[in-house]
Design an enzyme around this catalytic site. Structure first.
Site, PDB file in Angstrom:
ATOM      1  CD  GLU A  48      46.844  37.420  38.931  1.00 48.55           C
ATOM      2  OE1 GLU A  48      46.824  36.279  39.436  1.00 48.55           O
ATOM      3  OE2 GLU A  48      45.820  38.031  38.576  1.00 48.55           O
ATOM      4  CE  LYS A 121      42.538  37.411  36.521  1.00 49.71           C
ATOM      5  NZ  LYS A 121      42.980  37.309  37.925  1.00 49.71           N
ATOM      6  CB  CYS A 162      45.432  34.270  37.327  1.00 44.44           C
ATOM      7  SG  CYS A 162      45.387  33.342  38.876  1.00 44.44           S
TER       8      CYS A 162
END
Ligand SMILES: O=C(O)CCC(=O)C(=O)O
Length: 282
Positions: A48, A121, A162
């Site tokens: 990321e 995301k 994440c």
């Protein structure tokens, strides 16, 4: 899987300690991609914010690109093409319709340098303890709620970023995946407590490989990331870990292992989703 694709091949995950210097980060990424390719990797994944970390989230706006153009996307396309690999391009900020907020996006490139997938995301991290405070929603627009699976000759790759790792329903909705790739930058505090067990849980419950490239070290603004870039097999065993500072892991995976585990322990066939829905328990 195509006839010409071997069931066993190597995959790599790169760990970085990215700074606020875009060009320097791209150079570092280039160096590690080359190393991973020399080690035999056919699929390489970056962490990321591989391109930019170390400032406040909102400062990434200055580097946000329109989807389809910009130096970060050019770099990723070229690297994939030059090395003839599938490249999971960590994340980069992509412009949204909203001024001041961007998408935190993972783009996937094929060996011809074509972008073949995009995932924005969905779950935005927020955490507060003592001096530590994160609130991604201030700078980031959440992606559309849809599981993202990229078909490749090496199998179906599911994408998450994440904090998404904490939401198992996203991955269960993906159907048959061979590998989950999770570009990450877990904080030192939460990573030390949860990273390892969450990654293993996602591999075990989905009976697939999990490849998790991470940021790992002390960044320019004092932020500390946990690292521990990892590859886990569908039985939950760790095949490789790179604990801290920049580096990479590269290991062979075997898709027959996925089938073997799913046959031996057919848990995915035992899901009672329809029944749960019928009883309104989802
Ligand atoms: O879930 C966590 O503990 C960390 C998540 C995170 O750092 C992120 O999503 O950027």
């Amino acid at each position: 899987m195509s006839q010409h694709t071997p069931s066993s091949f190597a995959v790599a995950a790169i760990q970085m300690v990215s700074s606020a210097d875009l060009m320097d980060n791209l150079q570092q990424a280039h160096y590690w991609i080359k190393q991973a390719v020399q080690a035999g990797a056919k699929i390489v994944a970056l962490p990321e914010y591989f391109c930019f970390l170390g400032l406040r989230d909102q400062d990434k706006n200055a580097y946000a690109e329109d989807f389809g153009s910009g130096p970060i996307q050019q770099f990723l396309a070229q690297a994939a093409k030059q090395h003839g690999i599938y490249l999971i391009g960590g994340t980069l900020p992509l412009r949204s319709e909203e001024a001041g907020r961007f998408y935190n996006s993972c783009l996937v490139y094929d060996p011809a340098g074509q972008c073949i997938g995009r995932y924005d995301k969905i779950h935005l991290f927020s955490f507060r303890r003592g001096e530590e405070s994160y609130d991604e929603a201030k700078a980031i627009v959440p992606g559309e709620i849809a599981p993202t699976v990229i078909p490749t000759p090496y199998g179906n790759i599911g994408l998450g970023i994440c904090y998404d790792l904490r939401f198992p329903e996203l991955f269960r909705a993906m159907g048959a995946i061979d590998m989950l790739v999770l570009p990450s930058a877990f904080t030192y505090t939460t990573g030390q407590a949860h990273w390892d067990i969450l990654l293993r849980a996602r591999a075990i419950e989905n009976q697939c490989y999990v490849l998790a490239p991470a940021q790992g070290g002390r960044h320019q603004n004092g932020r500390r990331t946990w690292g521990h870039t990892m590859l886990i097999d569908p039985w939950g065993e760790k095949l490789g870990v790179w604990e801290t500072e920049a580096g990479f892991i590269c290991h062979s995976i075997n898709r027959e292992r996925i089938q073997e585990i799913r046959q031996n322990l057919p848990a995915l066939q035992h899901r009672q989703v329809a029944l749960l829905k019928e009883k309104d328990i989802t």
